[in-house]
Design a protein around this motif. Structure first.
Motif, short mmCIF file in Angstrom:
data_model
loop_
_atom_site.label_atom_id
_atom_site.label_comp_id
_atom_site.label_asym_id
_atom_site.label_seq_id
_atom_site.Cartn_x
_atom_site.Cartn_y
_atom_site.Cartn_z
N GLU A 152 0.83 -1.21 0.00
CA GLU A 152 0.00 0.00 0.00
C GLU A 152 0.86 1.26 0.00
OE1 GLU A 152 -2.67 -0.60 3.29
OE2 GLU A 152 -3.56 -2.35 2.31
N ILE A 153 1.95 1.23 0.72
CA ILE A 153 2.88 2.36 0.70
C ILE A 153 3.48 2.50 -0.70
CG2 ILE A 153 5.13 3.19 1.52
CD1 ILE A 153 4.37 2.17 4.29
N MET A 154 3.87 1.38 -1.29
CA MET A 154 4.51 1.43 -2.61
C MET A 154 3.53 1.86 -3.70
SD MET A 154 7.52 1.01 -1.85
CE MET A 154 8.12 1.20 -3.51
N ASP A 155 2.24 1.62 -3.51
CA ASP A 155 1.25 2.06 -4.49
C ASP A 155 1.29 3.58 -4.68
OD1 ASP A 155 0.32 -0.51 -4.95
OD2 ASP A 155 -1.36 -0.33 -3.55
N ARG A 156 1.62 4.28 -3.62
CA ARG A 156 1.63 5.75 -3.66
C ARG A 156 3.00 6.31 -3.27
NH1 ARG A 156 -3.49 7.48 -0.35
NH2 ARG A 156 -2.89 9.51 -1.16
N ALA B 50 5.76 14.45 -0.86
CA ALA B 50 5.12 15.17 0.25
C ALA B 50 5.91 15.04 1.55
CB ALA B 50 3.70 14.65 0.44
N HIS B 51 7.06 14.38 1.49
CA HIS B 51 7.92 14.17 2.66
C HIS B 51 7.23 13.37 3.77
CE1 HIS B 51 10.83 16.93 0.93
NE2 HIS B 51 9.81 17.74 0.66
N HIS B 52 6.39 12.40 3.35
CA HIS B 52 5.69 11.55 4.32
C HIS B 52 6.24 10.12 4.35
CE1 HIS B 52 2.67 14.52 5.13
NE2 HIS B 52 2.33 14.60 3.87
N ILE B 53 7.11 9.78 3.43
CA ILE B 53 7.54 8.38 3.30
C ILE B 53 8.24 7.88 4.56
CG2 ILE B 53 9.75 8.83 2.13
CD1 ILE B 53 7.35 6.02 1.23
N ARG B 54 9.11 8.67 5.13
CA ARG B 54 9.86 8.22 6.32
C ARG B 54 8.91 7.93 7.49
NH1 ARG B 54 15.60 9.40 7.73
NH2 ARG B 54 15.54 10.22 5.63
N ARG B 55 7.95 8.80 7.69
CA ARG B 55 6.98 8.62 8.78
C ARG B 55 6.17 7.34 8.57
NH1 ARG B 55 1.79 10.06 8.72
NH2 ARG B 55 2.12 11.43 6.94
N LEU B 56 5.73 7.11 7.35
CA LEU B 56 4.93 5.93 7.05
C LEU B 56 5.74 4.64 7.20
CD1 LEU B 56 3.04 7.31 3.98
CD2 LEU B 56 2.04 6.72 6.18
N VAL B 57 6.96 4.66 6.72
CA VAL B 57 7.81 3.47 6.81
C VAL B 57 8.10 3.12 8.26
CG1 VAL B 57 10.13 2.59 6.31
CG2 VAL B 57 8.79 3.69 4.50
N ARG B 58 8.29 4.11 9.08
CA ARG B 58 8.56 3.84 10.50
C ARG B 58 7.37 3.19 11.20
NH1 ARG B 58 11.75 9.39 11.68
NH2 ARG B 58 13.80 8.64 11.08
#
Length: 86
Positions: free
Chosen positions: A58-62, A69-77
């Motif tokens: 789901e993360i990789m889909d977007r 948007a600089h949200h990837i690090r927060r989501l991955v954590r």
């Protein structure tokens, strides 16, 4: 000015080209497909079907959207680490 500079350069247009002989390479000898290169003949999966990987999928889909948007690090954590299974 440029013309004077070019006139000082040697004229290689009439130079004898060295004779080169070579044996053509066969792609098959190097496990290279003429249609797919180094890639396998079957395309890779677009998505892992096991629900275990769903949060990461789901993360990789977007991914690009989250990255920009600089949200990837927060989501991955927030996502669980994937453990390797046999």
């Amino acid at each position: 000015m440029l013309h004077q500079y070019l006139s000082l350069m040697p004229d290689y247009s009439q130079a004898k080209q060295p004779s080169v002989s070579y044996t053509p390479l066969r792609l098959e000898d190097y496990d290279i497909s003429p249609t797919h290169g180094f890639l396998p003949s079957e395309p890779p999966l677009k998505r892992l079907s096991d629900p275990y990987y769903a949060p990461w999928e789901e993360i990789m889909d977007r991914f690009n959207q989250y990255l920009l948007a600089h949200h990837i690090r927060r989501l991955v954590r927030k996502v669980s680490i994937i453990l390797v299974r046999d």
